[in-house]
Design an enzyme around this catalytic site. Structure first.
Site, short mmCIF file in Angstrom:
data_model
loop_
_atom_site.label_atom_id
_atom_site.label_comp_id
_atom_site.label_asym_id
_atom_site.label_seq_id
_atom_site.Cartn_x
_atom_site.Cartn_y
_atom_site.Cartn_z
N ASN A 111 0.87 -1.18 0.00
CA ASN A 111 0.00 0.00 0.00
C ASN A 111 0.90 1.23 0.00
OD1 ASN A 111 -1.81 2.04 0.51
ND2 ASN A 111 -2.34 1.37 2.58
N LYS B 240 0.12 4.23 -0.30
CA LYS B 240 -0.54 5.41 0.28
C LYS B 240 -0.32 6.64 -0.62
CE LYS B 240 0.00 3.36 4.80
NZ LYS B 240 -0.16 3.54 6.23
N HIS C 185 -9.64 0.94 4.78
CA HIS C 185 -8.38 1.17 5.49
C HIS C 185 -8.64 2.13 6.64
CE1 HIS C 185 -4.33 2.47 6.41
NE2 HIS C 185 -3.89 1.41 5.78
N GLU D 7 -7.10 4.56 7.72
CA GLU D 7 -6.88 5.98 7.40
C GLU D 7 -8.09 6.54 6.65
OE1 GLU D 7 -3.01 5.49 5.59
OE2 GLU D 7 -2.20 5.01 7.57
N GLU E 58 -5.69 -5.10 10.54
CA GLU E 58 -4.68 -4.07 10.77
C GLU E 58 -5.01 -3.33 12.07
OE1 GLU E 58 -2.62 -2.92 6.87
OE2 GLU E 58 -4.34 -1.60 7.11
N GLY F 81 2.01 2.06 10.77
CA GLY F 81 2.97 3.17 10.64
C GLY F 81 3.62 3.57 11.94
N SER G 38 3.12 -2.34 10.48
CA SER G 38 4.57 -2.33 10.70
C SER G 38 5.24 -3.67 10.37
CB SER G 38 4.89 -1.89 12.13
OG SER G 38 4.39 -0.58 12.35
N GLY H 73 2.63 -1.23 4.39
CA GLY H 73 2.65 0.19 4.06
C GLY H 73 4.08 0.67 3.84
N GLY H 74 4.68 1.23 4.87
CA GLY H 74 6.00 1.86 4.76
C GLY H 74 7.05 0.99 4.07
C1 PEP Z 1 -0.99 0.04 6.11
O1 PEP Z 1 -1.17 1.24 6.06
O2 PEP Z 1 -1.79 -0.72 5.53
C2 PEP Z 1 0.16 -0.45 6.85
C3 PEP Z 1 0.14 -1.68 7.26
O3 PEP Z 1 1.17 0.46 7.07
P1 PEP Z 1 2.59 0.12 7.77
O4 PEP Z 1 3.11 -1.17 7.17
O5 PEP Z 1 3.45 1.29 7.42
O6 PEP Z 1 2.33 -0.02 9.22
#
Ligand code: PEP
Length: 252
Positions: free
Chosen positions: A11, A13, A97, A99, A167, A173, A212, A233-234
């Site tokens: 993702n 983002k 999600h 967010e 999640e 994040g 994460s 994500g990151g």
């Molecule tokens: C996400 O936003 O779906 C996510 C899991 O982010 P991160 O891996 O950065 O925690």
């Protein structure tokens, strides 16, 4: 029942302009090999989807959107529909999600409409669920996640058009990952609930963990029962990290 093929979804983002988006997709394609391991998916921002579709052409790496509207078309300024994503070559779309739930007020009912729109367009919906830290501290994790699963998944969903992503909001994040026990407990709960909601074949619905995930913790997380991949994500913004996470998936 054999485990379903894992899905490792990136993702991106709201990150990436044309040049770096192309470079990231190109690196992933060149390092991904033949596509014999887990299924790989990237979900760029809407502005890059057309470009990344070209970068991924003839590769085993799939393309997805990060959100869609619940209607197929109409007067919804600034929104993107599921048929538009399908038209660009997407196979998946993330809906619900945290967010989006927080920043845009997406309720579970709206998430269900988005997931249904995705399925009508021939996409698989990646439906995200997860509790906040305050909800976990209050002992409400099962109630919150169970409620989101009940309300966000359209009736008639199948393993072909539904993926669930657990999640925990506090792990996204934050660099803070849920423990193996916490992940195992919630994934088992979701699996049980899917048995009632989706019916026969529900064991094949993939349940991803997100929050994460990075190369250092991926192997441990991906080995947990009922964890069928990761939503990243990151770490999905670096091809080496994304592919290291994919390489940590148990062999199918
Ligand atoms: C996400 O936003 O779906 C996510 C899991 O982010 P991160 O891996 O950065 O925690």
């Amino acid at each position: 029942m054999p485990k379903p093929r894992p899905l490792i979804a990136g993702n991106w983002k709201m990150n990436g302009l044309s040049a770096d988006g192309w470079a990231l997709a190109d690196e992933i394609v060149r390092q991904a090999g033949e596509g014999t391991g887990p299924e790989l998916l990237v979900c760029p921002p809407f502005t890059l989807i057309g470009l990344i579709a070209e970068a991924l052409a003839n590769s085993p790496v799939g393309l997805g959107g990060q959100d869609c509207h619940g209607d197929d078309a109409g007067a919804h300024t600034g929104d993107i529909s599921a048929p538009m994503l399908a038209d660009l070559g997407c196979r998946y779309v993330i809906v619900g999600h945290s967010e989006r739930r927080t920043d845009h007020g997406d309720s579970s009912a709206r998430v269900r409409a988005k997931a249904a729109a995705a399925q009508r367009a021939g996409l698989a919906a990646i439906v995200c669920v997860g509790e906040t830290w305050a909800e976990r501290e209050a002992g409400r994790t099962a109630e919150i996640v169970g409620g989101q699963v009940a309300e966000s998944i359209p009736p008639g969903s199948t393993a072909a058009n539904l993926v669930v992503a657990y999640e925990p909001v506090w792990a996204i994040g934050s660099g803070r990952t849920a423990t193996v026990e916490q992940i195992a407990e919630v994934h088992a709960l979701i699996r049980r609930q899917l048995g009632g909601q989706v019916g026969p074949g529900s064991e094949a619905v993939r349940i991803l963990y997100g929050g994460s995930v990075k190369p250092a913790n991926a192997r441990e997380i991906l080995a947990i029962a009922n964890v069928d991949g990761a939503l990243v994500g990151g770490a999905s913004l670096k091809s080496a990290d994304f592919l290291a996470i994919a390489a940590a998936s148990p062999p199918g």
